[in-house]
Each structure stands twice: as C-alpha cells, then as structure tokens.
Design an enzyme around this catalytic site. Structure first.
Site, PDB file in Angstrom:
ATOM      1  N   THR A  38       0.873  -1.178   0.000  1.00 21.99           N
ATOM      2  CA  THR A  38       0.000   0.000   0.000  1.00 21.99           C
ATOM      3  C   THR A  38       0.913   1.232   0.000  1.00 21.99           C
ATOM      4  O   THR A  38       2.143   1.103  -0.056  1.00 21.99           O
ATOM      5  CB  THR A  38      -0.877   0.043   1.272  1.00 21.99           C
ATOM      6  N   LEU A  83       2.087  -8.255  11.151  1.00 23.29           N
ATOM      7  CA  LEU A  83       2.175  -6.799  11.354  1.00 23.29           C
ATOM      8  C   LEU A  83       1.343  -6.017  10.348  1.00 23.29           C
ATOM      9  O   LEU A  83       1.118  -4.818  10.542  1.00 23.29           O
ATOM     10  CB  LEU A  83       3.628  -6.321  11.231  1.00 23.29           C
ATOM     11  N   GLU A  86      -3.514  -1.211   8.466  1.00 16.22           N
ATOM     12  CA  GLU A  86      -3.614   0.229   8.277  1.00 16.22           C
ATOM     13  C   GLU A  86      -3.254   0.807   9.635  1.00 16.22           C
ATOM     14  O   GLU A  86      -3.797   0.381  10.656  1.00 16.22           O
ATOM     15  CB  GLU A  86      -5.037   0.630   7.875  1.00 16.22           C
ATOM     16  N   SER A  87      -2.345   1.800   9.674  1.00 17.20           N
ATOM     17  CA  SER A  87      -1.759   2.156  10.971  1.00 17.20           C
ATOM     18  C   SER A  87      -1.883   3.632  11.370  1.00 17.20           C
ATOM     19  O   SER A  87      -1.393   4.009  12.427  1.00 17.20           O
ATOM     20  CB  SER A  87      -0.271   1.769  10.960  1.00 17.20           C
ATOM     21  N   THR A 132      -1.001  -2.666  19.328  1.00 18.28           N
ATOM     22  CA  THR A 132      -0.648  -1.325  19.802  1.00 18.28           C
ATOM     23  C   THR A 132      -1.201  -1.076  21.209  1.00 18.28           C
ATOM     24  O   THR A 132      -2.215  -1.663  21.601  1.00 18.28           O
ATOM     25  CB  THR A 132      -1.238  -0.267  18.828  1.00 18.28           C
ATOM     26  N   TYR A 157      -8.995   3.542  14.317  1.00 24.32           N
ATOM     27  CA  TYR A 157      -7.784   2.716  14.238  1.00 24.32           C
ATOM     28  C   TYR A 157      -7.690   1.783  15.434  1.00 24.32           C
ATOM     29  O   TYR A 157      -7.566   0.562  15.299  1.00 24.32           O
ATOM     30  CB  TYR A 157      -6.528   3.604  14.148  1.00 24.32           C
ATOM     31  N   ARG A 221       2.818  11.033  24.372  1.00 23.76           N
ATOM     32  CA  ARG A 221       3.055   9.708  23.800  1.00 23.76           C
ATOM     33  C   ARG A 221       4.328   9.137  24.421  1.00 23.76           C
ATOM     34  O   ARG A 221       5.211   9.876  24.857  1.00 23.76           O
ATOM     35  CB  ARG A 221       3.210   9.790  22.263  1.00 23.76           C
TER      36      ARG A 221
HETATM   37  P1  NAD Z   1       3.017   0.779   8.382  1.00 24.54           P
HETATM   38  O1  NAD Z   1       1.772   1.492   8.018  1.00 24.54           O
HETATM   39  O2  NAD Z   1       4.326   1.481   8.259  1.00 24.54           O
HETATM   40  O3  NAD Z   1       3.149  -0.561   7.518  1.00 24.54           O
HETATM   41  C1  NAD Z   1       2.071  -1.422   7.306  1.00 24.54           C
HETATM   42  C2  NAD Z   1       2.470  -2.414   6.212  1.00 24.54           C
HETATM   43  O4  NAD Z   1       1.361  -3.302   5.998  1.00 24.54           O
HETATM   44  C3  NAD Z   1       2.779  -1.758   4.869  1.00 24.54           C
HETATM   45  O5  NAD Z   1       3.940  -2.315   4.310  1.00 24.54           O
HETATM   46  C4  NAD Z   1       1.557  -2.070   4.017  1.00 24.54           C
HETATM   47  O6  NAD Z   1       1.854  -2.181   2.629  1.00 24.54           O
HETATM   48  C5  NAD Z   1       1.124  -3.405   4.606  1.00 24.54           C
HETATM   49  N1  NAD Z   1      -0.320  -3.662   4.408  1.00 24.54           N
HETATM   50  C6  NAD Z   1      -1.343  -2.786   4.667  1.00 24.54           C
HETATM   51  N2  NAD Z   1      -2.507  -3.365   4.347  1.00 24.54           N
HETATM   52  C7  NAD Z   1      -2.221  -4.618   3.895  1.00 24.54           C
HETATM   53  C8  NAD Z   1      -3.006  -5.699   3.425  1.00 24.54           C
HETATM   54  N3  NAD Z   1      -4.336  -5.594   3.345  1.00 24.54           N
HETATM   55  N4  NAD Z   1      -2.388  -6.852   3.064  1.00 24.54           N
HETATM   56  C9  NAD Z   1      -1.029  -6.952   3.135  1.00 24.54           C
HETATM   57  N5  NAD Z   1      -0.252  -5.959   3.542  1.00 24.54           N
HETATM   58  C10 NAD Z   1      -0.821  -4.794   3.930  1.00 24.54           C
HETATM   59  O7  NAD Z   1       2.783   0.252   9.863  1.00 24.54           O
HETATM   60  P2  NAD Z   1       3.830   0.128  11.071  1.00 24.54           P
HETATM   61  O8  NAD Z   1       3.918   1.430  11.763  1.00 24.54           O
HETATM   62  O9  NAD Z   1       5.056  -0.547  10.593  1.00 24.54           O
HETATM   63  O10 NAD Z   1       3.005  -0.860  12.026  1.00 24.54           O
HETATM   64  C11 NAD Z   1       3.132  -2.285  11.882  1.00 24.54           C
HETATM   65  C12 NAD Z   1       2.238  -2.961  12.912  1.00 24.54           C
HETATM   66  O11 NAD Z   1       2.627  -2.571  14.221  1.00 24.54           O
HETATM   67  C13 NAD Z   1       0.762  -2.583  12.780  1.00 24.54           C
HETATM   68  O12 NAD Z   1       0.000  -3.745  13.036  1.00 24.54           O
HETATM   69  C14 NAD Z   1       0.546  -1.540  13.868  1.00 24.54           C
HETATM   70  O13 NAD Z   1      -0.769  -1.557  14.331  1.00 24.54           O
HETATM   71  C15 NAD Z   1       1.529  -2.013  14.924  1.00 24.54           C
HETATM   72  N6  NAD Z   1       2.082  -0.949  15.797  1.00 24.54           N
HETATM   73  C16 NAD Z   1       2.598   0.197  15.269  1.00 24.54           C
HETATM   74  C17 NAD Z   1       3.154   1.164  16.120  1.00 24.54           C
HETATM   75  C18 NAD Z   1       3.779   2.420  15.579  1.00 24.54           C
HETATM   76  O14 NAD Z   1       4.164   3.303  16.385  1.00 24.54           O
HETATM   77  N7  NAD Z   1       3.945   2.587  14.283  1.00 24.54           N
HETATM   78  C19 NAD Z   1       3.144   0.955  17.507  1.00 24.54           C
HETATM   79  C20 NAD Z   1       2.600  -0.242  18.013  1.00 24.54           C
HETATM   80  C21 NAD Z   1       2.073  -1.197  17.134  1.00 24.54           C
HETATM   81  P1  TYD Z   2       1.067   9.977  15.273  1.00 22.55           P
HETATM   82  O1  TYD Z   2       2.501   9.986  14.910  1.00 22.55           O
HETATM   83  O2  TYD Z   2       0.041  10.074  14.191  1.00 22.55           O
HETATM   84  O3  TYD Z   2       0.838   8.678  16.174  1.00 22.55           O
HETATM   85  P2  TYD Z   2      -0.459   8.276  17.102  1.00 22.55           P
HETATM   86  O4  TYD Z   2      -1.609   9.103  16.734  1.00 22.55           O
HETATM   87  O5  TYD Z   2      -0.654   6.835  16.715  1.00 22.55           O
HETATM   88  O6  TYD Z   2      -0.001   8.453  18.515  1.00 22.55           O
HETATM   89  O7  TYD Z   2       0.816  11.179  16.278  1.00 22.55           O
HETATM   90  C1  TYD Z   2       1.572  11.310  17.454  1.00 22.55           C
HETATM   91  C2  TYD Z   2       1.022  12.513  18.220  1.00 22.55           C
HETATM   92  O8  TYD Z   2       1.315  13.697  17.469  1.00 22.55           O
HETATM   93  C3  TYD Z   2      -0.493  12.489  18.377  1.00 22.55           C
HETATM   94  O9  TYD Z   2      -0.818  13.022  19.658  1.00 22.55           O
HETATM   95  C4  TYD Z   2      -1.002  13.401  17.281  1.00 22.55           C
HETATM   96  C5  TYD Z   2       0.107  14.408  17.116  1.00 22.55           C
HETATM   97  N1  TYD Z   2       0.308  14.969  15.754  1.00 22.55           N
HETATM   98  C6  TYD Z   2       0.417  16.341  15.580  1.00 22.55           C
HETATM   99  O10 TYD Z   2       0.344  17.130  16.544  1.00 22.55           O
HETATM  100  N2  TYD Z   2       0.613  16.812  14.314  1.00 22.55           N
HETATM  101  C7  TYD Z   2       0.698  15.989  13.235  1.00 22.55           C
HETATM  102  O11 TYD Z   2       0.856  16.502  12.083  1.00 22.55           O
HETATM  103  C8  TYD Z   2       0.600  14.580  13.429  1.00 22.55           C
HETATM  104  C9  TYD Z   2       0.694  13.627  12.279  1.00 22.55           C
HETATM  105  C10 TYD Z   2       0.421  14.109  14.730  1.00 22.55           C
END
Ligand code: NAD
Ligand code: TYD
Length: 351
Positions: A38, A83, A86-87, A132, A157, A221
């Site tokens: 994606t 993993l 949609e995140s 998460t 989400y 956060r």
């Molecule tokens: P990301 O959005 O960077 O990556 C998601 C990946 O999943 C992408 O490569 C995308 O192409 C793939 N994907 C999306 N929909 C798909 C589908 N239908 N089929 C196959 N592949 C698909 O996300 P991330 O930040 O790397 O997060 C990874 C995991 O960790 C997620 O499950 C998220 O909920 C969890 N997580 C993220 C954070 C964070 O801070 N980013 C923290 C805790 C948990």
């Molecule tokens: P984000 O990185 O989107 O992670 P999450 O919502 O999963 O915690 O956002 C981190 C924090 O930063 C959240 O409190 C929302 C805030 N934020 C801004 O203030 N400005 C921005 O442009 C974005 C993307 C997030």
C-alpha cells in the site's frame, strides 16, 4: 530448529526492521515477507536483505483467501508474525472502513488460513499478533497501561486493532491455536513514513515548511526506538508464553510540543542554522477529533519474564533518526512524491 516464518507487513516501517533482524540473525530460518505494498509499504526499506538466500517477498493482500492458502502450502509456513495493518489514526478518521477491512477482516482471514494449514498440529505452530497500546484507550495524568487494563479503544484505528486482538485470543480459546499478542507504544526511527509526527516534522524542518501541532501540543506519547521493538518481537516470538500478552514500551513519555521543539533544536544544529530558526515553523492547528490525551506503557512484565528492555536512550535514538533522514534524501523524496502530496493537502490545508 528450522522454521519458515510468514511476516506480514514486512515492507512497512516496523515490519522492515523485523525482517532485517530475522533474516540476518537467523540464517537457518526462511523468512517470507507478505505485503500488499500500500502507500505505506516500500521495498526500498529492504534493500539490504533482498538478495539474501533465506528471504522471499510475496506481493499479496491479507484479504485474499486463495492467495493465503497458496502461500501457506507453497512455502510450508510454520509460524506467523502478523504486522500488516492500516496504521494511521488520521486516515482511520476519514476512512474507518479501510481499517475494518485490513485490520479486522484481514486478520481473521489470516487466522483462518493458518488454522487450515496447521490443522491437526496447531500446538506446533505460533501465530504472533503485533498490536498497539492504543487499544487500552486514553490515560489522564497518572497511571500506566498494564496487560490486564481493560480495552477501551477511542479511535477507528484503535477499535480495529482491538477487534483484531480479540479475534486472535478467541482463536486461541476456541480452536486451541498457539498465539501470542504484544501491545507496543509509539515507535520512531528510520524508514518511518512521514505522515506520522516525528518523520513529518523532520521532513518539514528540512524543507522549511510549517510544523502542524494538533491542539495545544499537550498530548503525551511514550516513544520507543523501532529497533528495540524489533528486538522485543524477537524475544516474544522465541520465548513468549503461548496465550500471553506482553506490553512493550520505553518508559519514555513526551508531550508532542516538547518533541517538536527538540527536533527543531537538534536540526538547527545539524543543518548549521541559527538557533531558534526552526521553532518559528511551529504552527498550532485544529485538533484531531477524539484525540487521545496520553499513552504510557508499563513494560515491566516483558522485562521480568523475558529479560527485554530498551537499549537506546531517547536522545541517542532521535539523533540516529534525524541523521538517517538527512542521509537518505532519496528515500524521503520517493515516498513523499505523488500520492503523499495529495494526502497532505487534503489533510492539512483546511486545518
Ligand atoms: P506501516 O503502516 O508502516 O506498515 C504497514 C504495512 O502493511 C505496509 O507495508 C503495508 O503495505 C502493509 N499492508 C497494509 N494493508 C495490507 C493488506 N491488506 N495486506 C497486506 N499488507 C498490507 O505500519 P507500522 O507502523 O510498521 O506498524 C506495523 C504494525 O505494528 C501494525 O500492526 C501496527 O498496528 C503495529 N504498531 C505500530 C506502532 C507504531 O508506532 N507505528 C506501535 C505499536 C504497534
Ligand atoms: P502519530 O505519529 O500520528 O501517532 P499516534 O496518533 O498513533 O499516537 O501522532 C503522534 C502525536 O502527534 C499524536 O498526539 C497526534 C500528534 N500529531 C500532531 O500534533 N501533528 C501531526 O501533524 C501529526 C501527524 C500528529
């Protein structure tokens, strides 16, 4: 023991760090990366391992039942680390259904594929679901999320992630699948797509663009370096107790506005700009709808039971992150061209 591990979402931010770690650390494992590519998935994230003999990439969507059946059979998948998701909270506010499809239906589809493929030997295979801390809801001033904190998701989400966590546990209870779940706090580090706060601010400071801070920037956060999360996933995968949940976090809470100021200060130094230059870019914009006030993880269970703790101090991790973005301009240019511009305008122009 040899394993063939299906890692979903391996082309994304966290997934790419998990893939790199497993491919390099476990040459006797086969790692199959399933990703739909994606907007958030990028094979550039995996350049270092793309030719490794124990690594295979398969482009597929977790919603495709037949493709999953084929992948489990063709590669002889022994375990799953899931993993793919949609995140991004902001995108979930404008398109909740996309989150139900991938995060809920996609996870159930993957559970079904694993159950079918492993039928008769479910106790010999592990389904590890990566989730998460946002499933626990929003904290006020005091307290931490522990593994027994009741789920109270507040955004589309987190509601979709909570539902997927429930399904994983339901499959463990109903069908006796061997599962484990981890819930992690906010990650930061290299390869983070610049729609999230830290990479977005690094990108905008570099390009002298406004730094959009939602509301008053008072939301808190708990930040963890992505490579420490990948190390925790390694530990939970190998030593986590089936049926258990592990919270992962850095005991590292920051108000958004303080993070943005820190990035400004560090980048002024690194870019040779006069002190205070980048702070002038800070722009307070309309708050996120239903904005969770505070997340904070108590990660003492994983430390006590599995011996994991973060390896990097935040100051060092942020330095490494900024340096990575400054050294990887072409990555940043590639991911911010095309569809990113459209998303950015739509999301920020009228705030
Ligand atoms: P990301 O959005 O960077 O990556 C998601 C990946 O999943 C992408 O490569 C995308 O192409 C793939 N994907 C999306 N929909 C798909 C589908 N239908 N089929 C196959 N592949 C698909 O996300 P991330 O930040 O790397 O997060 C990874 C995991 O960790 C997620 O499950 C998220 O909920 C969890 N997580 C993220 C954070 C964070 O801070 N980013 C923290 C805790 C948990
Ligand atoms: P984000 O990185 O989107 O992670 P999450 O919502 O999963 O915690 O956002 C981190 C924090 O930063 C959240 O409190 C929302 C805030 N934020 C801004 O203030 N400005 C921005 O442009 C974005 C993307 C997030």
């Amino acid at each position: 023991m040899s394993k063939t591990i299906l890692i979903t979402g391996g082309a994304g931010f966290i997934g790419s760090h998990v893939i790199r770690l497993f491919v390099e650390k476990y040459p006797h494992y086969q790692i199959v990366n399933l990703d739909a590519l994606t907007y958030a998935g990028n094979l550039e994230n995996l350049k270092e391992v793309e030719d490794a003999p124990n690594y295979t990439f398969v482009k597929a969507d977790i919603l495709e039942e037949q493709a999953l059946a084929h992948i489990f059979a063709a590669y002889g998948i022994t375990d799953v680390i899931h993993l793919a998701a949609e995140s991004h909270v902001d995108r979930s506010i404008s398109d909740p259904l996309a989150f139900v499809k991938t995060n809920v239906m996609g996870t159930v589809n993957l559970l079904n594929a694993a159950k079918k493929a492993w039928m008769g030997a479910l106790d010999q295979h592990l389904f590890y679901h990566v989730s998460t801390d946002e499933v626990y809801g929003s904290l006020h001033e005091g307290g931490f999320f522990v593994e027994t904190t009741p789920y109270d998701p507040q955004s589309p989400y987190s509601a979709s992630k909570a539902a997927s966590d429930h399904f994983v546990r339901a499959y463990a209870n109903t069908y006796h699948m061997k599962t484990v779940v981890s819930n992690c706090s906010n990650n930061y580090g290299p390869n983070h797509f610049p729609e999230k706060l830290i990479p977005l601010c690094i990108h905008n400071i570099k390009s002298n663009k406004p730094l959009p801070v939602y509301g008053k920037g008072e939301n808190v956060r708990d930040w963890l370096y992505v490579k420490d999360h990948a190390r925790a996933i390694d530990v939970v995968f190998h030593r986590g107790k089936p049926g258990e949940t592990y919270n992962i976090g850095g005991f590292n809470e920051w108000k958004n506005i303080d993070i943005v100021r820190l990035l400004c200060k560090k980048m002024d130094e690194k870019l040779g700009r006069e002190k205070g230059t980048s702070e002038k870019l800070i722009t307070f914009v309309q708050d996120r709808a239903g904005h969770d006030l505070r997340y904070a993880i108590d990660a003492s269970k994983i430390k006590k039971e599995l011996g994991w703790e973060p390896s990097l101090q935040f100051d060092e991790g942020i330095d490494q992150t900024i340096d990575w973005y400054l050294e990887n301009e072409s990555w940043l240019e590639q991911v911010t061209s095309g569809a990113y511009q459209e998303y950015y305008q739509k999301h920020y122009d009228n705030r």
